[in-house]
Design a protein around this motif. Structure first.
Motif, PDB file in Angstrom:
ATOM      1  N   LYS A  53       0.849  -1.204   0.000  1.00 46.56           N
ATOM      2  CA  LYS A  53       0.000   0.000   0.000  1.00 46.56           C
ATOM      3  C   LYS A  53       0.885   1.254   0.000  1.00 46.56           C
ATOM      4  CE  LYS A  53      -3.833  -2.228   2.439  1.00 46.56           C
ATOM      5  NZ  LYS A  53      -4.715  -2.197   3.627  1.00 46.56           N
ATOM      6  N   ARG A  54       1.869   1.227  -0.913  1.00 44.83           N
ATOM      7  CA  ARG A  54       2.828   2.319  -0.980  1.00 44.83           C
ATOM      8  C   ARG A  54       3.183   2.600  -2.440  1.00 44.83           C
ATOM      9  NH1 ARG A  54       7.339   0.635  -2.477  1.00 44.83           N
ATOM     10  NH2 ARG A  54       8.130  -0.446  -0.635  1.00 44.83           N
ATOM     11  N   TRP A  55       3.280   3.880  -2.749  1.00 43.79           N
ATOM     12  CA  TRP A  55       3.729   4.239  -4.084  1.00 43.79           C
ATOM     13  C   TRP A  55       4.759   5.364  -3.988  1.00 43.79           C
ATOM     14  CZ3 TRP A  55      -1.227   5.056  -2.316  1.00 43.79           C
ATOM     15  CH2 TRP A  55      -1.638   6.378  -2.165  1.00 43.79           C
ATOM     16  N   ILE A  56       5.637   5.398  -5.012  1.00 40.00           N
ATOM     17  CA  ILE A  56       6.703   6.392  -5.075  1.00 40.00           C
ATOM     18  C   ILE A  56       6.563   7.149  -6.384  1.00 40.00           C
ATOM     19  CG2 ILE A  56       9.185   6.801  -4.921  1.00 40.00           C
ATOM     20  CD1 ILE A  56       9.460   3.993  -3.744  1.00 40.00           C
ATOM     21  N   LYS A  57       6.677   8.473  -6.321  1.00 35.70           N
ATOM     22  CA  LYS A  57       6.580   9.307  -7.513  1.00 35.70           C
ATOM     23  C   LYS A  57       7.847  10.134  -7.673  1.00 35.70           C
ATOM     24  CE  LYS A  57       1.523   9.773  -7.639  1.00 35.70           C
ATOM     25  NZ  LYS A  57       1.344   9.266  -9.014  1.00 35.70           N
ATOM     26  N   THR A 114      14.521   9.368  -8.412  1.00 32.22           N
ATOM     27  CA  THR A 114      15.161  10.663  -8.211  1.00 32.22           C
ATOM     28  C   THR A 114      14.320  11.746  -8.885  1.00 32.22           C
ATOM     29  OG1 THR A 114      16.525  10.396 -10.192  1.00 32.22           O
ATOM     30  CG2 THR A 114      17.471   9.645  -8.109  1.00 32.22           C
ATOM     31  N   LYS A 115      14.869  12.971  -8.927  1.00 30.74           N
ATOM     32  CA  LYS A 115      14.203  14.141  -9.502  1.00 30.74           C
ATOM     33  C   LYS A 115      12.903  14.442  -8.746  1.00 30.74           C
ATOM     34  CE  LYS A 115      16.237  13.932 -14.106  1.00 30.74           C
ATOM     35  NZ  LYS A 115      16.000  13.934 -15.576  1.00 30.74           N
ATOM     36  N   ASN A 116      13.090  15.026  -7.558  1.00 30.74           N
ATOM     37  CA  ASN A 116      11.986  15.422  -6.673  1.00 30.74           C
ATOM     38  C   ASN A 116      11.071  14.242  -6.332  1.00 30.74           C
ATOM     39  OD1 ASN A 116      12.812  18.188  -6.843  1.00 30.74           O
ATOM     40  ND2 ASN A 116      11.811  18.307  -8.838  1.00 30.74           N
ATOM     41  N   PRO A 117      11.647  13.150  -5.846  1.00 30.16           N
ATOM     42  CA  PRO A 117      10.799  11.998  -5.532  1.00 30.16           C
ATOM     43  C   PRO A 117      10.102  12.144  -4.185  1.00 30.16           C
ATOM     44  CG  PRO A 117      13.053  11.498  -4.972  1.00 30.16           C
ATOM     45  CD  PRO A 117      13.059  12.893  -5.566  1.00 30.16           C
ATOM     46  N   TYR A 118       8.969  11.482  -4.058  1.00 33.08           N
ATOM     47  CA  TYR A 118       8.321  11.348  -2.756  1.00 33.08           C
ATOM     48  C   TYR A 118       7.541  10.040  -2.727  1.00 33.08           C
ATOM     49  CZ  TYR A 118       3.837  12.908  -4.782  1.00 33.08           C
ATOM     50  OH  TYR A 118       2.694  13.023  -5.528  1.00 33.08           O
ATOM     51  N   ALA A 119       7.360   9.503  -1.536  1.00 30.30           N
ATOM     52  CA  ALA A 119       6.682   8.225  -1.363  1.00 30.30           C
ATOM     53  C   ALA A 119       5.503   8.408  -0.422  1.00 30.30           C
ATOM     54  CB  ALA A 119       7.643   7.180  -0.806  1.00 30.30           C
ATOM     55  N   VAL A 120       4.459   7.630  -0.672  1.00 28.99           N
ATOM     56  CA  VAL A 120       3.265   7.660   0.175  1.00 28.99           C
ATOM     57  C   VAL A 120       2.989   6.242   0.658  1.00 28.99           C
ATOM     58  CG1 VAL A 120       0.819   8.234   0.338  1.00 28.99           C
ATOM     59  CG2 VAL A 120       2.322   9.564  -1.168  1.00 28.99           C
ATOM     60  N   TYR A 160       4.262  10.004   4.612  1.00 34.39           N
ATOM     61  CA  TYR A 160       4.817  10.594   3.392  1.00 34.39           C
ATOM     62  C   TYR A 160       6.315  10.775   3.575  1.00 34.39           C
ATOM     63  CZ  TYR A 160      -0.110  11.805   2.696  1.00 34.39           C
ATOM     64  OH  TYR A 160      -1.473  11.752   2.562  1.00 34.39           O
ATOM     65  N   PHE A 161       7.085  10.451   2.516  1.00 33.01           N
ATOM     66  CA  PHE A 161       8.534  10.573   2.564  1.00 33.01           C
ATOM     67  C   PHE A 161       9.023  11.351   1.344  1.00 33.01           C
ATOM     68  CE2 PHE A 161       7.450   6.749   4.858  1.00 33.01           C
ATOM     69  CZ  PHE A 161       8.292   6.751   5.961  1.00 33.01           C
ATOM     70  N   ALA A 162      10.119  12.091   1.513  1.00 31.01           N
ATOM     71  CA  ALA A 162      10.736  12.792   0.383  1.00 31.01           C
ATOM     72  C   ALA A 162      12.228  12.925   0.652  1.00 31.01           C
ATOM     73  CB  ALA A 162      10.104  14.163   0.165  1.00 31.01           C
ATOM     74  N   ALA A 163      12.999  13.040  -0.429  1.00 36.97           N
ATOM     75  CA  ALA A 163      14.446  13.221  -0.338  1.00 36.97           C
ATOM     76  C   ALA A 163      14.957  13.484  -1.750  1.00 36.97           C
ATOM     77  CB  ALA A 163      15.115  11.981   0.266  1.00 36.97           C
ATOM     78  N   GLU A 164      16.274  13.596  -1.896  1.00 35.50           N
ATOM     79  CA  GLU A 164      16.840  13.714  -3.241  1.00 35.50           C
ATOM     80  C   GLU A 164      16.804  12.373  -3.965  1.00 35.50           C
ATOM     81  OE1 GLU A 164      20.696  15.457  -3.126  1.00 35.50           O
ATOM     82  OE2 GLU A 164      19.980  17.384  -2.362  1.00 35.50           O
ATOM     83  N   LYS A 165      16.867  11.279  -3.206  1.00 37.57           N
ATOM     84  CA  LYS A 165      16.791   9.942  -3.789  1.00 37.57           C
ATOM     85  C   LYS A 165      16.040   9.031  -2.830  1.00 37.57           C
ATOM     86  CE  LYS A 165      20.519   8.043  -5.566  1.00 37.57           C
ATOM     87  NZ  LYS A 165      21.829   7.337  -5.649  1.00 37.57           N
ATOM     88  N   ILE A 166      15.141   8.218  -3.379  1.00 37.39           N
ATOM     89  CA  ILE A 166      14.397   7.246  -2.579  1.00 37.39           C
ATOM     90  C   ILE A 166      14.638   5.860  -3.169  1.00 37.39           C
ATOM     91  CG2 ILE A 166      12.116   6.428  -1.886  1.00 37.39           C
ATOM     92  CD1 ILE A 166      11.192   9.287  -1.747  1.00 37.39           C
ATOM     93  N   ILE A 167      14.971   4.912  -2.314  1.00 41.42           N
ATOM     94  CA  ILE A 167      15.194   3.527  -2.721  1.00 41.42           C
ATOM     95  C   ILE A 167      14.242   2.631  -1.956  1.00 41.42           C
ATOM     96  CG2 ILE A 167      16.842   1.602  -2.669  1.00 41.42           C
ATOM     97  CD1 ILE A 167      19.075   3.604  -3.066  1.00 41.42           C
ATOM     98  N   SER A 168      13.642   1.686  -2.659  1.00 46.78           N
ATOM     99  CA  SER A 168      12.797   0.680  -2.006  1.00 46.78           C
ATOM    100  C   SER A 168      13.307  -0.701  -2.410  1.00 46.78           C
ATOM    101  CB  SER A 168      11.336   0.849  -2.411  1.00 46.78           C
ATOM    102  OG  SER A 168      11.152   0.543  -3.783  1.00 46.78           O
ATOM    103  N   PHE A 169      13.223  -1.649  -1.498  1.00 45.58           N
ATOM    104  CA  PHE A 169      13.653  -3.006  -1.822  1.00 45.58           C
ATOM    105  C   PHE A 169      13.020  -3.991  -0.845  1.00 45.58           C
ATOM    106  CE2 PHE A 169      16.715  -1.258   1.134  1.00 45.58           C
ATOM    107  CZ  PHE A 169      16.989  -2.287   2.017  1.00 45.58           C
ATOM    108  N   GLN A 170      13.080  -5.256  -1.237  1.00 43.86           N
ATOM    109  CA  GLN A 170      12.613  -6.338  -0.385  1.00 43.86           C
ATOM    110  C   GLN A 170      13.717  -7.374  -0.250  1.00 43.86           C
ATOM    111  OE1 GLN A 170       8.901  -7.468  -2.483  1.00 43.86           O
ATOM    112  NE2 GLN A 170       7.823  -6.847  -0.642  1.00 43.86           N
TER     113      GLN A 170
END
Length: 590
Positions: free
Chosen positions: A296-300, A316-322, A331-341
């Motif tokens: 139940k999470r998406w990153i833009k 990257t490029k103004n990413p944020y995650a919900v 809600y999360f934001a940074a210069e770079k967002i990484i997700s993994f399992q």
């Protein structure tokens, strides 16, 4: 005797006349040749154009002509072969329409063209004037490089070097098979324009779509309509697009419109995308979204990459995650967002999900907001790590330190506690309803913060060089209103402090305890705050949209410093000192 011979000759003449008349009548009444409209040229031949070359008879076992067959035209049988401009036509039977430069072949028909392509069929018609042919029944076209097209009716144009069918057919290049309702094959370029619903299948994948162009030289499919490319081993892993290119050899897809890549129960979308089904690497640019329905999470963001085999992604490029929760999303934001399992260390069949926000990380939840150089969130266990100059706000309270760990209750979707490691510092406004410069403070090496009812910070336990500055109030027995007693300064090895709405109570102060309470008239303003006090209102995240920028850059709040009692007391002291000085005898130099 003479009379008898005359009658016999007359009857013979009459019979011969009737036979000849019947033959002439039959020839005069031949049905005109009914050509398919395909043989009618669309352009008018130019003047002074040389006459078309005639279709030539090369060999046959027998030539026949029967008024009752084939409208009285000549027909050839037995190992028949005709030639026209380098192409050879073989068949069991060929009918020649002399005046039309037109032939019809029946039985084991084979047309071998000068370019090496071969068409076989049960029947074929060929027009030497237009150099067009129609093959019918069990039609097979084989090009020089081995591509085989099968259909029931095929239209062939030697001038444009094109073959066309609209009765449904298959195309096999040795690696994949294409099924389509209609197709136009350009033999010179070996490209096939497939219209209507198309299916291309090989050992690993199935491409289904509308209006695609297949290049037999490069094995690249140009997609011009809604298309899906499915992984046969795992049909949930698929590509969906309205426009793009797909290499059936390398399994690389270049996608340009309404595109989605489904992999590992996740969905990647973007304005323009690339995806390699063999390596599992993909990237997208412009309005990129990585959706993980299971989490139940998406990153833009503006640019994203996925690594299917590692089950990881980067934005990257103004990413944020919900992170969508039932009661309160994060809600999360940074210069770079990484997700993994990755598999759980205690149970390899269970996968845990992680989120990383690097450089200028921010997060928002209704009851907790934070900033740090980097943020790491274990979504499965509900543990959030904040590294390098972290700052966390929670319902009017601020917590800082070298590192902060927040522990979430994944069932209740609330924060249970915080652990602050190194230079832990918690600040709370004494009364959030006024603008007085009054703050309760507690600090030390290590701090554990516990949440209570209403998901508010309730308690702070500090270990190592623990210190606290707290404002003390008491109830006036007559007015029943709280009145300020003073400020308590505590120094202990361990402090246990309880937060209330407008107060911080030190309930325990152990190991080298020292605590003093100073009336407001006796504590100077500089002693009311620790030297490293930093109440940050400029960068504080008040709504989730604030994470979309490095800092909301709110105007710094200016608080009113109430030093009236202290100033009055100091004036009294100064006045007394002045009186004492006045009483001292003054020396007079002689």
């Amino acid at each position: 005797m003479v009379q008898r011979m005359t009658n016999r000759s007359l009857r013979l003449f009459i019979g011969l006349f009737v036979c000849i008349s019947s033959l002439i009548f039959a020839q005069d009444n031949q049905k005109p040749l009914q050509k398919d409209p395909y043989f009618t040229p669309k352009t008018v031949p130019q003047k002074n154009t040389p006459p078309p070359e005639k279709v030539k008879h090369i060999h046959s076992d027998e030539l026949r002509k029967d008024p009752a067959k084939y409208d009285g035209n000549n027909y050839f049988t037995g190992n028949v072969q005709f030639e026209h401009q380098g192409s050879l036509l073989n068949a069991d039977l060929v009918i020649v329409y002399e005046g039309q430069n037109f032939v019809k072949a029946i039985g084991n028909v084979k047309l071998q063209n000068a370019d090496g392509s071969v068409i076989t069929a049960d029947e074929m018609e060929y027009d030497g004037n237009t150099q067009r042919g129609i093959a019918r029944k069990n039609v097979v076209l084989t090009d020089p490089k081995g591509t085989v097209i099968k259909t029931e009716t095929m239209y062939y144009d030697r001038v444009s070097n094109q073959a066309y069918y609209n009765t449904g057919g298959t195309i096999n290049d040795g690696k994949s098979t294409t099924y389509s309702k209609s197709a136009t094959y350009f033999l010179a370029t070996r490209t096939i324009d497939l219209s209507g619903r198309v299916k291309i299948e090989d050992a690993q994948y199935i491409l289904e779509g509308d209006n695609v162009v297949q290049n037999q030289n490069t094995n690249i499919v140009n997609i011009n309509g809604p298309t899906t490319i499915i992984n046969k081993k795992n049909p949930k892993n698929r590509i969906v697009t309205d426009k793009g290119n797909y290499n059936t050899n390398t399994k690389e897809a270049f996608l340009y419109k309404n595109s989605k890549v489904f992999y590992n129960d996740k969905i990647l979308t973007g304005d323009e995308m690339y995806y390699n089904q063999l390596t599992g690497f993909g990237k997208a640019t412009g309005n990129v979204t990585l959706d993980d329905p299971n989490e139940k999470r998406w990153i833009k963001g503006g640019y994203g990459e996925i690594f299917e085999k590692k089950d990881s992604a980067m934005m990257t490029k103004n990413p944020y995650a919900v992170k969508a929760l039932e009661k309160d999303s994060m809600y999360f934001a940074a210069e770079k967002i990484i997700s993994f399992q990755k598999p759980d260390s205690s149970d390899a069949t269970v996968k845990k999900s992680f989120l990383r926000a690097f450089r200028k990380g921010r997060f928002y939840k209704s009851n907790a907001q934070g900033r740090a150089d980097s943020i790491a969130f274990n979504e499965t266990d509900g543990v959030l790590h904040m590294y390098r100059e972290p700052i966390l706000w929670s319902n009017g309270k601020q917590v800082t330190g070298n590192k902060i760990e927040a522990y979430f209750n994944t069932q209740k979707e609330n924060i249970d506690s915080l652990k602050v490691i190194g230079n832990a510092f918690a600040i709370s406004k004494v009364d959030s309803l006024n603008m007085k410069d009054e703050f309760n403070q507690v600090k030390g090496k290590l701090m554990t913060v516990y949440y209570g009812e209403g998901n508010n910070i309730r308690e702070a336990k500090v270990i190592g060089n623990a210190q606290a500055i707290t404002y003390s109030d008491d109830e006036n027995t007559q007015t029943k209103k709280k009145e300020r007693i003073g400020i308590s300064v505590s120094t202990c090895g361990i402090i246990d402090a309880i937060f209330e709405e407008k107060a911080l109570y030190v309930v325990e102060c152990n190991i080298g305890a020292a605590s003093d309470t100073f009336p407001m008239s006796m504590i100077e303003p500089s002693k009311r705050k620790f030297p490293d006090f930093n109440w940050n209102t400029k960068d504080r995240i008040l709504k989730w949209q604030d994470i979309l920028v490095d800092s909301p850059n709110y105007p710094e709040i200016k608080y009113e410093s109430d030093t009236t009692l202290y100033d009055s007391a100091q004036k009294v002291i100064e006045d007394e000192k002045a009186k004492e000085e006045a009483k001292k005898p003054k020396r007079v130099r002689k």
